[in-house]
Every structure is written in structure tokens, then in C-alpha cells.
Scaffold this active site. Structure first.
Site, short mmCIF file in Angstrom:
data_model
loop_
_atom_site.label_atom_id
_atom_site.label_comp_id
_atom_site.label_asym_id
_atom_site.label_seq_id
_atom_site.Cartn_x
_atom_site.Cartn_y
_atom_site.Cartn_z
CB SER A 232 -1.13 -0.04 1.14
OG SER A 232 -1.87 1.07 0.91
CG ASP B 101 -2.92 -0.90 -2.64
OD1 ASP B 101 -2.59 0.28 -2.16
OD2 ASP B 101 -3.73 -1.69 -2.07
#
Length: 482
Positions: free
Chosen positions: A107, A245
């Protein structure tokens, strides 16, 4: 060799965070990644014949993907390799085809770290699923095969893109100029294609092959300055970006000012006419205040921080009201659709995982329908402003002890409030919320919320005040105190 995942992960210092497994790249060994995926397929999604796999643009992601695919194939299933893809696109594909999915991504955390997210055929795994994975025993092979990644199946990306093309008028961005802060976001190309599809002139901003850890919840001063400069230089109507992401949006108005994710969530809930909203305890209280001012009957449920808790909250609301028009959102801007909605005569299917693309398009659609700049969409909102940041390098146990001391000591509370108060102002804590960390409401109406990060050795701080200036000043003073 037969080994419990929990034991192996503890040896390497890798664990589940607020969303998925997270750890240093050096600790995410092929054996550990194999073990996590093998346990997921044994204990959570046993009997699966196909498993979708995707990854972000971190330099470490391909090697982790190879270990995950090895575990899938060892289980007897076929790995459907979707390549570099936004997390919500992989999750949506998995739900549409009723297969589990594994996403290799860290992330927004720094590039020396990475992680793995897991999806059941019906959506993101729960905290109970996480426990089952950790408790599982797996047989590790003597050596993992050193193979190339499979050919990319492009169906997942196409399905995700098509999800949005029919929802809004194809000319809604005609005459608009939209910047895309690309950096190393895995969603950068699909966002540009969608913006062009809706008629926008797209301006590419700062694309890089070097991974950039963008935190959409704690926007850096550098990115604040970039937004203002880009807007002025290119005369933009909006700037769109995401985290690494692609499951958290970062959106700026025509002035180049980045919108807070929890304000974006309220706008999206309004646009979809949601009847029920699940959101973490740290999001702006505009969520409730706006409904009270409008007399709207929108039921809200506050949860712990992290998408698994928001999803659990949405499931609770659906149990209470099966026909609910249900959404969830987080302070980082991630937006979750918990039920089907009708949008402009088309069906928007549920996607109960964070998405960055839908909220970006909704914001642009709202500005188009109201024929106004993005900055005017919030002009009627109550004057509540939030700010957040973190102190790095503080061990979780140290953060917990600090918070516990404040909770149990009026002296410690007074010390903290003396730092942020002005002369002649007698601040005190009038209520505490321990849903996640310690959220203190003051007699001034301001809020201070302290919480250990679930992903890294950091102390997170969230504040809410009646003006942006006050919120920023409070945040700076609190963080400086520690």
C-alpha cells in the site's frame, strides 16, 4: 517441513496490520510468503480451483508473487495472474468470478516494506480469517521453484474499467483539464484512460519508475506544495492520484488543495443517497452533523480503524437492514460499496473493499451535475476540519503506554492540553472514546485522537477543530510534545 504460520511469522517479525500482512522486504522470505498463502487456501478458501493474483509496482513485488503462485499451484489450484493491477480491480474480478485473490502490495508504506492482501470470493478477509491463517500449519517444500511469472490475464483490468464507463455521461468532463499525479501508482493508467473516456484533457504529472510511498491520509508538505503549483501552472480543474496499490484516492480541487478523505467519503455517500454508512472512529464528525442539519435519515456506525472493521460494520448494518443502501469509507479516502446502487439508470455492483477510482469519478460527476467547481461542493458543510500525521520510530508498546498514562491521569491530560491551549483558555477532556486508541473530546468541541499505527512503529495523531488553521496548529503542537 511442517510449521505453524504464527511461529514462522513471529520469528521474522511479520504480522497482519490494519489491512493485510505487512513487513520488511528482507523478512518477507519466499518460505514465509508461501506459508501465508498455503494457510489461506487451506483454512479460509479450501477447495479453490482458481486463485487470482496481482501486484503493485514495488521492486520486491514480483519475487513475492512467485512464492505466492508456487503455494497456489502446490495446493492444486490454477493461478490466474492479473499482473500489475489496482487492488480494487483484482478484488472486483475475484468477486465477479467467485474465486479467491491474493494481492502483493504494501500500500502506502515505504518501499523497503511490502505485504500481501487476501480476498475470499465474497470480498476482503475478516479478522477471524486472519487468525485462522496465523493458526494454520503448512508443509514447506525443501526448495521453491525459480520460475518466471505467468502471462498476464488482462480480463480483470478490463472488467474494472468497464464497471465505471457506463455509470456517468460520456461527455461529463468535456472542456475540463484534469491532472493525474502518477508517481508509481498502479492505478495511474486506468485513471487516465477513464478521464479521457469522459472527455477530459489529461495532464500527466510526475510519473516515475521509482516507488514513491504516498500516504493519502497524511499528505506530505511537499505534495501539498506540488498540488498548489500544478494547479496554477496548468490551470487544472482537478488533480487525481492514489496510493501505491490504487485503493486510496488523493484528490485536489481546482485550487490544488487536497481534499481530506473523510470529507470525500461524505460527498460520495451523499451522491449515492446512502441510507447507512460505516466509518472508523477517526473520521470527521461532519458525517453525523451534516445529516442532522439536513434532517437526513442516514444511520451511521463508527468502527475501529482498518478496512476489515469497516467491512464488519457494514455486515452488521446489512443484518439489521437487508435493503440498506450501504457504503463505508475511511479517513484515507478509500470508499467501499456494501450494496448494489442504481446510478444514472445503471447498476453499480457492490465492492466491499477500498476503491480510489469510484470516489474520484463521483466527485467529478457532482461538479458536472451542479455546474460548479469542486471547491464549492462542500460550502454548506458544517465548519469541522481534521488533520492527521504521525511520529515515526515509536514502538507500539511505547505508544500504548503513553496513551494509557493520558487516559488514567488528569495530570497527564492537563499537561497535554496546556501545550495546545491559549492564554486564559481552560481546556479539559469531557469525554473519551476507546474504540481504537484514545479519542478525547474537549470542552471547546475540539478532538484529539492518539493511536498506535497498525502497520509500523508509529504514533498516529488525529485532530478535529472548527477551522483548518486550528486543526493544523493543534496537530503540530501535539506532535511536537512527543
Amino acid at each position: 517441513m511442517n510449521k505453524q504460520v504464527k511461529v514462522l511469522s513471529e520469528e521474522l517479525g511479520v504480522a497482519f496490520g490494519t489491512s493485510g500482512v505487512r513487513g520488511l522486504v528482507k523478512d518477507l522470505t519466499p518460505e514465509l510468503c508461501f506459508a501465508f498463502v498455503a494457510s489461506f487456501l487451506q483454512g479460509v478458501c479450501s477447495g479453490s480451483q482458481r486463485v487470482a493474483v496481482g501486484l503493485d509496482l514495488r521492486p520486491s513485488s514480483p519475487e513475492i508473487a512467485k512464492a505466492c503462485i508456487a503455494a497456489i499451484e502446490k495446493s492444486g489450484a490454477e493461478a490466474v495472474y492479473c499482473g500489475v493491477i489496482p487492488t480494487p480491480a483484482l478484488a472486483f474480478y475475484a468477486m465477479q468470478h467467485q474465486v479467491p485473490a491474493v494481492m502483493i502490495t504494501g500500500s502506502h508504506i515505504p518501499f523497503d516494506r511490502n505485504g500481501i492482501k487476501f480476498y475470499r470470493p465474497d470480498g476482503e478477509i475478516s479478522k477471524a480469517d486472519e487468525a485462522a491463517i496465523m493458526d494454520g500449519f503448512v508443509t514447506l517444500p525443501d526448495a521453491l521453484p525459480d520460475t518466471l511469472l505467468p502471462d498476464v490475464n488482462t480480463d480483470a483490468m478490463t472488467t474494472f474499467e468497464d464497471r465505471y464507463k457506463a455509470l456517468f455521461p460520456s461527455n461529463m468532463l468535456a472542456g475540463k483539464k484534469v491532472g493525474v499525479y502518477e508517481h508509481s501508482s498502479v492505478a495511474r493508467d486506468v485513471i487516465k484512460r477513464l478521464l479521457a473516456h469522459f472527455g477530459a484533457q489529461v495532464v500527466s504529472l510526475e510519473r516515475t519508475d521509482t516507488f514513491v510511498p504516498i500516504d493519502t491520509e497524511a499528505v506530505s508538505r511537499e505534495d501539498v506544495a506540488k498540488g498548489l503549483a500544478w494547479s496554477q501552472e496548468h490551470q487544472l480543474d482537478a488533480i487525481i492520484s492514489t496510493d501505491g496499490d490504487g485503493d486510496r484516492p488523493l484528490i485536489a480541487n481546482e485550487k490544488g488543495e487536497w481534499l481530506r478523505g473523510d470529507i470525500l467519503g461524505v460527498l460520495c455517500a451523499d451522491y449515492l443517497k446512502a441510507s447507512h454508512v460505516a466509518a472508523p472512529v477517526n473520521v470527521n464528525t461532519v458525517l453525523e452533523l451534516r445529516g442532522e442539519l439536513q434532517g437526513a435519515e442516514c444511520k451511521t456506525l463508527r468502527t475501529k480503524i482498518g478496512s476489515p472493521y469497516v467491512i464488519a460494520g457494514m455486515e452488521t448494518l446489512l443484518e439489521q437492514m437487508p435493503d440498506a443502501r450501504l457504503v463505508g469509507y475511511e479517513a484515507n479516502g478509500g470508499f467501499l460499496v456494501g450494496s448494489d446502487f442504481e446510478v444514472n439508470g445503471q447498476t453499480l455492483h457492490a465492492l466491499p473493499t477500498r476503491d480510489s477510482v469510484l470516489p474520484a469519478l463521483i466527485l467529478l460527476a457532482m461538479a458536472h451535475e451542479k455546474d460548479c467547481p469542486i471547491s464549492e461542493l462542500t460550502k454548506d458543510f458544517p465548519a469541522r476540519h481534521t488533520a492527521s500525521d504521525r511520529i515515526k520510530g515509536i514502538p507500539t508498546e511505547t505508544s500504548r503506554q503513553l496513551i494509557n498514562d493520558i487516559k488514567n491521569s488528569r495530570t497527564k491530560q492537563a499537561e497535554l492540553l496546556s501545550v495546545i491551549g491559549t492564554q486564559g483558555e481552560e481546556l479539559e477532556v469531557v469525554s473519551m472514546d476507546e474504540t481504537d486508541g484514545l479519542r478525547m473530546t474537549l470542552n471547546s468541541g475540539d478532538i484529539i485522537h492518539l493511536r498506535p499505527s497498525g502497520n509500523a512503529p508509529e504514533l498516529r495523531c488525529y485532530v478535529e477543530a472548527s477551522s483548518e488553521n486550528e486543526a493544523d496548529n493543534m496537530l503540530r503542537k501535539v506532535l511536537k510534545n512527543y
